[in-house]
Design a protein around this motif. Structure first.
Motif, PDB file in Angstrom:
ATOM      1  N   ARG A  59       5.269  -9.692   0.138  1.00  8.07           N
ATOM      2  CA  ARG A  59       5.065  -9.914  -1.034  1.00  8.07           C
ATOM      3  C   ARG A  59       3.968 -10.657  -0.911  1.00  8.07           C
ATOM      4  NH1 ARG A  59       9.922 -10.976  -3.595  1.00  8.07           N
ATOM      5  NH2 ARG A  59      10.557 -11.313  -1.572  1.00  8.07           N
ATOM      6  N   LYS A  60       3.632 -10.209  -2.667  1.00 11.36           N
ATOM      7  CA  LYS A  60       2.519 -10.770  -3.578  1.00 11.36           C
ATOM      8  C   LYS A  60       0.887 -10.009  -2.647  1.00 11.36           C
ATOM      9  CE  LYS A  60       4.613 -15.410  -5.261  1.00 11.36           C
ATOM     10  NZ  LYS A  60       4.264 -15.794  -5.363  1.00 11.36           N
ATOM     11  N   ASP A  61       0.634  -9.208  -1.675  1.00  8.18           N
ATOM     12  CA  ASP A  61      -0.537  -8.822  -1.508  1.00  8.18           C
ATOM     13  C   ASP A  61      -0.986  -8.071  -2.301  1.00  8.18           C
ATOM     14  OD1 ASP A  61      -0.599  -9.583   0.991  1.00  8.18           O
ATOM     15  OD2 ASP A  61       0.689  -8.442   1.438  1.00  8.18           O
ATOM     16  N   LYS A  62      -2.262  -7.886  -2.964  1.00  8.88           N
ATOM     17  CA  LYS A  62      -2.526  -7.280  -3.894  1.00  8.88           C
ATOM     18  C   LYS A  62      -2.548  -5.250  -3.888  1.00  8.88           C
ATOM     19  CE  LYS A  62      -7.268  -6.569  -6.088  1.00  8.88           C
ATOM     20  NZ  LYS A  62      -8.277  -6.942  -6.703  1.00  8.88           N
ATOM     21  N   VAL A  63      -2.598  -4.683  -4.554  1.00  8.39           N
ATOM     22  CA  VAL A  63      -2.871  -3.161  -4.802  1.00  8.39           C
ATOM     23  C   VAL A  63      -3.596  -2.726  -5.771  1.00  8.39           C
ATOM     24  CG1 VAL A  63      -1.205  -1.094  -4.645  1.00  8.39           C
ATOM     25  CG2 VAL A  63      -0.206  -2.800  -3.443  1.00  8.39           C
ATOM     26  N   VAL A  64      -3.774  -1.991  -5.515  1.00 12.80           N
ATOM     27  CA  VAL A  64      -4.728  -1.209  -6.610  1.00 12.80           C
ATOM     28  C   VAL A  64      -4.444   0.143  -6.183  1.00 12.80           C
ATOM     29  CG1 VAL A  64      -7.229  -0.156  -6.982  1.00 12.80           C
ATOM     30  CG2 VAL A  64      -6.631  -2.065  -6.572  1.00 12.80           C
ATOM     31  N   TYR A  65      -3.967   0.657  -7.496  1.00 19.42           N
ATOM     32  CA  TYR A  65      -3.123   2.390  -7.084  1.00 19.42           C
ATOM     33  C   TYR A  65      -3.225   3.091  -7.920  1.00 19.42           C
ATOM     34  CZ  TYR A  65      -0.899   0.726 -11.717  1.00 19.42           C
ATOM     35  OH  TYR A  65      -0.965   0.372 -13.123  1.00 19.42           O
ATOM     36  N   ASP A  66      -3.604   4.437  -7.743  1.00 21.34           N
ATOM     37  CA  ASP A  66      -3.794   5.423  -8.321  1.00 21.34           C
ATOM     38  C   ASP A  66      -2.914   7.105  -8.564  1.00 21.34           C
ATOM     39  OD1 ASP A  66      -4.620   6.681  -5.583  1.00 21.34           O
ATOM     40  OD2 ASP A  66      -6.557   6.592  -5.830  1.00 21.34           O
ATOM     41  N   GLN A  67      -2.257   6.840  -8.267  1.00 23.92           N
ATOM     42  CA  GLN A  67      -1.451   7.881  -7.959  1.00 23.92           C
ATOM     43  C   GLN A  67       0.402   7.747  -7.703  1.00 23.92           C
ATOM     44  OE1 GLN A  67      -2.630  11.052  -4.969  1.00 23.92           O
ATOM     45  NE2 GLN A  67      -1.884  12.863  -6.376  1.00 23.92           N
ATOM     46  N   VAL A 127      -3.737  -1.108  -0.312  1.00 26.55           N
ATOM     47  CA  VAL A 127      -3.542  -2.991  -0.357  1.00 26.55           C
ATOM     48  C   VAL A 127      -3.744  -3.810   0.407  1.00 26.55           C
ATOM     49  CG1 VAL A 127      -1.749  -4.283   0.472  1.00 26.55           C
ATOM     50  CG2 VAL A 127      -0.923  -2.266  -0.452  1.00 26.55           C
ATOM     51  N   THR A 128      -4.829  -4.704  -0.169  1.00 24.16           N
ATOM     52  CA  THR A 128      -5.281  -5.728   0.596  1.00 24.16           C
ATOM     53  C   THR A 128      -4.748  -7.013   0.745  1.00 24.16           C
ATOM     54  OG1 THR A 128      -7.454  -5.437  -0.576  1.00 24.16           O
ATOM     55  CG2 THR A 128      -7.248  -6.885   0.340  1.00 24.16           C
ATOM     56  N   ARG A 129      -4.268  -7.309   2.040  1.00 25.00           N
ATOM     57  CA  ARG A 129      -3.725  -8.121   2.278  1.00 25.00           C
ATOM     58  C   ARG A 129      -4.191  -9.600   2.224  1.00 25.00           C
ATOM     59  NH1 ARG A 129      -1.068  -5.431   7.914  1.00 25.00           N
ATOM     60  NH2 ARG A 129      -2.648  -6.727   8.815  1.00 25.00           N
ATOM     61  N   LYS A 130      -3.336 -10.424   1.818  1.00 25.44           N
ATOM     62  CA  LYS A 130      -3.726 -11.674   1.677  1.00 25.44           C
ATOM     63  C   LYS A 130      -3.697 -12.663   3.178  1.00 25.44           C
ATOM     64  CE  LYS A 130      -1.921 -14.035  -1.853  1.00 25.44           C
ATOM     65  NZ  LYS A 130      -1.355 -15.484  -3.134  1.00 25.44           N
ATOM     66  N   SER A 131      -3.098 -12.371   4.264  1.00 24.98           N
ATOM     67  CA  SER A 131      -2.751 -13.326   5.217  1.00 24.98           C
ATOM     68  C   SER A 131      -4.504 -12.480   6.219  1.00 24.98           C
ATOM     69  CB  SER A 131      -1.752 -12.935   5.788  1.00 24.98           C
ATOM     70  OG  SER A 131      -2.330 -11.211   6.487  1.00 24.98           O
ATOM     71  N   ASP A 132      -5.112 -11.450   5.906  1.00 24.09           N
ATOM     72  CA  ASP A 132      -7.020 -11.268   6.951  1.00 24.09           C
ATOM     73  C   ASP A 132      -7.099 -10.613   6.429  1.00 24.09           C
ATOM     74  OD1 ASP A 132      -4.960  -8.985   7.193  1.00 24.09           O
ATOM     75  OD2 ASP A 132      -4.154  -9.149   8.996  1.00 24.09           O
ATOM     76  N   GLY A 133      -7.152 -10.437   5.384  1.00 26.40           N
ATOM     77  CA  GLY A 133      -7.996  -9.131   4.350  1.00 26.40           C
ATOM     78  C   GLY A 133      -8.277  -8.138   4.639  1.00 26.40           C
ATOM     79  N   VAL A 134      -6.787  -7.467   5.106  1.00 25.85           N
ATOM     80  CA  VAL A 134      -7.147  -6.269   5.605  1.00 25.85           C
ATOM     81  C   VAL A 134      -7.266  -5.469   4.507  1.00 25.85           C
ATOM     82  CG1 VAL A 134      -6.099  -4.152   7.326  1.00 25.85           C
ATOM     83  CG2 VAL A 134      -6.391  -6.663   8.086  1.00 25.85           C
ATOM     84  N   LYS A 135      -8.004  -3.807   4.711  1.00 28.69           N
ATOM     85  CA  LYS A 135      -7.177  -3.271   3.536  1.00 28.69           C
ATOM     86  C   LYS A 135      -6.691  -1.896   4.525  1.00 28.69           C
ATOM     87  CE  LYS A 135     -10.719  -4.362   0.196  1.00 28.69           C
ATOM     88  NZ  LYS A 135     -11.172  -4.132  -1.183  1.00 28.69           N
ATOM     89  N   ILE A 136      -5.481  -1.390   3.264  1.00 27.81           N
ATOM     90  CA  ILE A 136      -4.551  -0.543   3.995  1.00 27.81           C
ATOM     91  C   ILE A 136      -4.826   0.578   3.000  1.00 27.81           C
ATOM     92  CG2 ILE A 136      -2.499   0.600   4.552  1.00 27.81           C
ATOM     93  CD1 ILE A 136      -2.164  -2.802   5.762  1.00 27.81           C
ATOM     94  N   THR A 187      -3.999  -2.757 -10.887  1.00 28.13           N
ATOM     95  CA  THR A 187      -3.223  -3.390  -9.709  1.00 28.13           C
ATOM     96  C   THR A 187      -2.573  -4.163 -10.061  1.00 28.13           C
ATOM     97  OG1 THR A 187      -4.608  -5.010 -11.274  1.00 28.13           O
ATOM     98  CG2 THR A 187      -5.853  -3.830  -9.403  1.00 28.13           C
ATOM     99  N   THR A 188      -1.206  -4.181  -9.137  1.00 28.27           N
ATOM    100  CA  THR A 188      -0.635  -4.351  -9.387  1.00 28.27           C
ATOM    101  C   THR A 188       0.014  -5.854  -7.784  1.00 28.27           C
ATOM    102  OG1 THR A 188       2.104  -4.531  -9.469  1.00 28.27           O
ATOM    103  CG2 THR A 188       0.681  -2.946  -7.761  1.00 28.27           C
ATOM    104  N   THR A 189       0.961  -6.666  -7.267  1.00 26.01           N
ATOM    105  CA  THR A 189       1.241  -6.224  -6.506  1.00 26.01           C
ATOM    106  C   THR A 189       2.410  -6.282  -6.150  1.00 26.01           C
ATOM    107  OG1 THR A 189       2.114  -8.737  -7.509  1.00 26.01           O
ATOM    108  CG2 THR A 189       0.066  -9.129  -7.202  1.00 26.01           C
TER     109      THR A 189
END
Length: 121
Positions: free
Chosen positions: A64-72, A88-97, A38-40
């Motif tokens: 900026r500062k949205d959470k990212v779970v990376y794998d490649q 990516v999980t956005r902090k503003s609305d919780g949407v996962k991209i 994970t990173t941001t």
């Protein structure tokens, strides 16, 4: 004796086929991360693309500062650019991209600029 020769040839052909398949996997354009991490996002905003290319379709925007779970990671040789693939999980609305973003903006080292992996040949 004839049966042993045929079995030996079949084994050699099978081993050669496996080595060719293994080398094709090793030459794949994307580098697999050892494990997911994970990173941001470190840029003010970054486009998340469907494929590792700046010209591919955009599936969303991360901030900026949205959470990212990376794998490649992937290197686009024609654009001389590294990409990180992840969710990516956005902090503003919780949407996962899910998609590819610029490595400089979503790097596993949480620094900017990021130390990049070596360029594949």
């Amino acid at each position: 004796m004839l049966i042993r020769t045929r079995l030996g040839r079949a084994a050699a052909v099978g081993a050669l086929g496996l080595s060719v398949a293994g080398s094709a996997v090793a030459l794949a354009p994307a580098a697999q991360a050892a494990t997911s991490g994970t990173t941001t996002i470190s840029c003010s905003a970054v486009k998340v693309h469907k494929a590792p290319s700046k010209s591919s379709a955009t599936v969303g925007i991360a901030y900026r500062k949205d959470k990212v779970v990376y794998d490649q990671w992937a290197y686009k040789k024609s654009q001389k650019t590294w990409f990180t693939r992840g969710t990516v999980t956005r902090k503003s609305d919780g949407v996962k991209i899910r998609g590819y973003m610029l490595y400089d903006c979503a790097n596993p080292y949480k620094t900017n600029p990021a130390p990049k992996p070596p360029i594949p040949k």
